[in-house]
Design a protein around this motif. Structure first.
Motif, PDB file in Angstrom:
ATOM      1  N   LEU A   3       0.829  -1.201   0.000  1.00  0.00           N
ATOM      2  CA  LEU A   3       0.000   0.000   0.000  1.00  0.00           C
ATOM      3  C   LEU A   3       0.868   1.256   0.000  1.00  0.00           C
ATOM      4  O   LEU A   3       0.591   2.222  -0.725  1.00  0.00           O
ATOM      5  N   LEU A   4       1.937   1.246   0.776  1.00  0.00           N
ATOM      6  CA  LEU A   4       2.818   2.415   0.811  1.00  0.00           C
ATOM      7  C   LEU A   4       3.517   2.635  -0.531  1.00  0.00           C
ATOM      8  O   LEU A   4       3.753   3.775  -0.925  1.00  0.00           O
ATOM      9  N   ILE A  10       1.437   7.321  -6.436  1.00  0.00           N
ATOM     10  CA  ILE A  10       0.372   8.313  -6.635  1.00  0.00           C
ATOM     11  C   ILE A  10       0.888   9.710  -6.310  1.00  0.00           C
ATOM     12  O   ILE A  10       0.587  10.677  -7.020  1.00  0.00           O
ATOM     13  N   ALA A  11       1.673   9.817  -5.255  1.00  0.00           N
ATOM     14  CA  ALA A  11       2.262  11.121  -4.912  1.00  0.00           C
ATOM     15  C   ALA A  11       3.174  11.605  -6.034  1.00  0.00           C
ATOM     16  O   ALA A  11       3.179  12.804  -6.360  1.00  0.00           O
ATOM     17  N   GLY A  12       3.918  10.702  -6.642  1.00  0.00           N
ATOM     18  CA  GLY A  12       4.764  11.067  -7.778  1.00  0.00           C
ATOM     19  C   GLY A  12       3.953  11.589  -8.946  1.00  0.00           C
ATOM     20  O   GLY A  12       4.340  12.555  -9.614  1.00  0.00           O
ATOM     21  N   ALA A  13       2.799  10.971  -9.200  1.00  0.00           N
ATOM     22  CA  ALA A  13       1.926  11.423 -10.279  1.00  0.00           C
ATOM     23  C   ALA A  13       1.386  12.820  -9.985  1.00  0.00           C
ATOM     24  O   ALA A  13       1.354  13.687 -10.869  1.00  0.00           O
ATOM     25  N   GLY A  44       8.252   4.670  -9.295  1.00  0.00           N
ATOM     26  CA  GLY A  44       8.557   3.252  -9.094  1.00  0.00           C
ATOM     27  C   GLY A  44       9.945   2.892  -9.591  1.00  0.00           C
ATOM     28  O   GLY A  44      10.691   2.171  -8.927  1.00  0.00           O
ATOM     29  N   ALA A  45      10.306   3.421 -10.763  1.00  0.00           N
ATOM     30  CA  ALA A  45      11.627   3.134 -11.323  1.00  0.00           C
ATOM     31  C   ALA A  45      12.734   3.728 -10.464  1.00  0.00           C
ATOM     32  O   ALA A  45      13.769   3.088 -10.237  1.00  0.00           O
ATOM     33  N   LEU A  46      12.519   4.940  -9.976  1.00  0.00           N
ATOM     34  CA  LEU A  46      13.524   5.582  -9.124  1.00  0.00           C
ATOM     35  C   LEU A  46      13.702   4.830  -7.812  1.00  0.00           C
ATOM     36  O   LEU A  46      14.826   4.624  -7.354  1.00  0.00           O
ATOM     37  N   LYS A  47      12.613   4.376  -7.235  1.00  0.00           N
ATOM     38  CA  LYS A  47      12.695   3.620  -5.984  1.00  0.00           C
ATOM     39  C   LYS A  47      13.439   2.300  -6.201  1.00  0.00           C
ATOM     40  O   LYS A  47      14.281   1.908  -5.389  1.00  0.00           O
ATOM     41  N   ASP A  48      13.155   1.616  -7.298  1.00  0.00           N
ATOM     42  CA  ASP A  48      13.857   0.375  -7.610  1.00  0.00           C
ATOM     43  C   ASP A  48      15.351   0.617  -7.790  1.00  0.00           C
ATOM     44  O   ASP A  48      16.181  -0.163  -7.323  1.00  0.00           O
ATOM     45  N   PHE A  49      15.700   1.709  -8.472  1.00  0.00           N
ATOM     46  CA  PHE A  49      17.106   2.047  -8.696  1.00  0.00           C
ATOM     47  C   PHE A  49      17.818   2.323  -7.372  1.00  0.00           C
ATOM     48  O   PHE A  49      18.928   1.844  -7.141  1.00  0.00           O
TER      49      PHE A  49
END
Length: 62
Positions: A3-4, A10-13, A44-49
């Protein structure tokens, strides 16, 4: 923590759309939609990186 993760995306959008509105005073619906998708996917991509880099840094220290 699923959920987080979605809340972060969503905050990024939302931030991407707000940034677009700061640059363009009257953006079209398509431009807002594109910014929202880019912000959602980019977060999502930035968090994964970042997670990948942190994992490599911990391995190098060991």
């Amino acid at each position: 923590m699923g959920l987080l993760d979605e809340v972060e995306k969503i905050a990024g959008a939302v931030v991407a759309v707000e940034g677009l509105e700061k640059v363009d005073s009257d953006p079209s619906f398509l431009a807002k939609a594109a910014a929202a998708v880019a912000g959602f996917e980019g977060t999502g991509a930035l968090k994964d990186f970042i997670n990948k880099e942190e994992g490599e840094g911990e391995q190098k220290e060991s």
